[in-house]
Design a protein around this motif. Structure first.
Motif, short mmCIF file in Angstrom:
data_model
loop_
_atom_site.label_atom_id
_atom_site.label_comp_id
_atom_site.label_asym_id
_atom_site.label_seq_id
_atom_site.Cartn_x
_atom_site.Cartn_y
_atom_site.Cartn_z
N PHE A 1 4.67 -4.75 -4.04
CA PHE A 1 5.60 -5.83 -4.32
C PHE A 1 7.00 -5.50 -3.80
N GLY A 2 7.41 -4.25 -3.97
CA GLY A 2 8.70 -3.82 -3.45
C GLY A 2 8.78 -4.00 -1.95
N PHE A 3 7.69 -3.67 -1.27
CA PHE A 3 7.66 -3.86 0.18
C PHE A 3 7.75 -5.34 0.55
N LEU A 4 7.00 -6.18 -0.16
CA LEU A 4 7.03 -7.61 0.15
C LEU A 4 8.42 -8.20 -0.08
N VAL A 5 9.08 -7.79 -1.15
CA VAL A 5 10.44 -8.27 -1.41
C VAL A 5 11.38 -7.80 -0.31
N TYR A 6 11.28 -6.52 0.06
CA TYR A 6 12.13 -6.01 1.13
C TYR A 6 11.83 -6.72 2.45
N PHE A 7 10.57 -6.99 2.70
CA PHE A 7 10.16 -7.70 3.92
C PHE A 7 10.83 -9.06 4.00
N ILE A 8 10.78 -9.81 2.90
CA ILE A 8 11.37 -11.16 2.88
C ILE A 8 12.90 -11.08 3.01
N LEU A 9 13.52 -10.16 2.26
CA LEU A 9 14.97 -10.02 2.36
C LEU A 9 15.41 -9.61 3.77
N THR A 10 14.67 -8.70 4.36
CA THR A 10 14.98 -8.28 5.73
C THR A 10 14.82 -9.44 6.70
N SER A 11 13.78 -10.24 6.51
CA SER A 11 13.58 -11.40 7.38
C SER A 11 14.76 -12.36 7.30
N ILE A 12 15.24 -12.59 6.09
CA ILE A 12 16.39 -13.49 5.92
C ILE A 12 17.64 -12.88 6.55
N ALA B 1 7.14 0.25 6.05
CA ALA B 1 5.79 -0.29 6.31
C ALA B 1 4.79 0.82 6.61
N VAL B 2 5.18 1.79 7.40
CA VAL B 2 4.28 2.89 7.72
C VAL B 2 3.91 3.66 6.46
N LEU B 3 4.89 3.88 5.59
CA LEU B 3 4.61 4.58 4.34
C LEU B 3 3.66 3.77 3.46
N ILE B 4 3.87 2.48 3.34
CA ILE B 4 3.01 1.63 2.51
C ILE B 4 1.61 1.56 3.11
N ILE B 5 1.52 1.40 4.41
CA ILE B 5 0.22 1.30 5.07
C ILE B 5 -0.56 2.60 4.91
N ALA B 6 0.13 3.73 4.87
CA ALA B 6 -0.55 5.01 4.67
C ALA B 6 -0.85 5.26 3.19
N LEU B 7 0.02 4.81 2.32
CA LEU B 7 -0.10 5.13 0.90
C LEU B 7 -1.19 4.34 0.19
N ILE B 8 -1.27 3.05 0.42
CA ILE B 8 -2.21 2.20 -0.31
C ILE B 8 -3.67 2.64 -0.09
N PRO B 9 -4.14 2.83 1.15
CA PRO B 9 -5.52 3.31 1.31
C PRO B 9 -5.73 4.69 0.70
N GLY B 10 -4.72 5.55 0.78
CA GLY B 10 -4.84 6.88 0.19
C GLY B 10 -5.00 6.81 -1.32
N VAL B 11 -4.27 5.92 -1.96
CA VAL B 11 -4.37 5.75 -3.41
C VAL B 11 -5.75 5.26 -3.78
N VAL B 12 -6.25 4.27 -3.05
CA VAL B 12 -7.56 3.70 -3.36
C VAL B 12 -8.66 4.74 -3.17
N VAL B 13 -8.62 5.47 -2.08
CA VAL B 13 -9.65 6.50 -1.82
C VAL B 13 -9.57 7.60 -2.87
N SER B 14 -8.38 8.04 -3.19
CA SER B 14 -8.21 9.07 -4.21
C SER B 14 -8.76 8.61 -5.55
N TYR B 15 -8.49 7.37 -5.91
CA TYR B 15 -9.00 6.83 -7.17
C TYR B 15 -10.52 6.85 -7.19
#
Length: 140
Positions: free
Chosen positions: A21-32, A81-95
């Motif tokens: 969610f933090g990434f999505l908010v930052y994405f939208i704010l950056t777009s604006i 974005a690179v951090l989020i793209i790397a982190l989310i799959p890592g979290v899921v696999v670790s879980y």
């Protein structure tokens, strides 16, 4: 749909949903902000497109940032974005790995408990236990 719900549940349990969610908010704010400071970007849609291309590291080059602030925002967005793209799959696999370890330990504990109390098991339970032992032996 079931897999998406499972993924969402894992993200909530591990609190990775907050990062997303933090990434999505930052994405939208950056777009604006990019829309407001970049002279080459005429619409919010173009700004969203630019941020998408930058954050996925595709970088088509059809729209580029020319101002210092636009470039800095783009760099921060790309790193985030690179951090989020790397982190989310890592979290899921670790879980899933931890979940499978716990599941395996529980089945081993039940198996050992049955072995310790052989005299209390019925003939059918003894047959099932024997089958499990044979299956394990053939896997090794």
């Amino acid at each position: 749909m079931r897999r998406i719900r499972l993924l969402w549940r894992i993200l909530k349990i591990t609190h990775a949903d907050k990062l997303l969610f933090g990434f999505l908010v930052y994405f939208i704010l950056t777009s604006i902000m990019i829309y407001l400071v970049e002279p080459n970007i005429q619409t919010v849609g173009d700004s969203l497109w630019y941020c998408f291309a930058a954050s996925t590291t595709i970088g088509f080059g059809d729209i580029v940032a020319v101002t210092l602030l636009g470039r800095v925002l783009t760099v921060i967005l790309c790193i985030y974005a690179v951090l989020i793209i790397a982190l989310i799959p890592g979290v899921v696999v670790s879980y899933f790995i931890e979940f499978n370890k716990i599941k395996s330990k529980e089945s081993v504990v039940v198996f050992l408990d049955q072995l310790e109390h052989l005299e209390t098991l019925s003939k059918e339970e003894l047959r099932e236990l024997s089958q499990k032992v044979k299956q394990r032996r053939y896997r090794l």
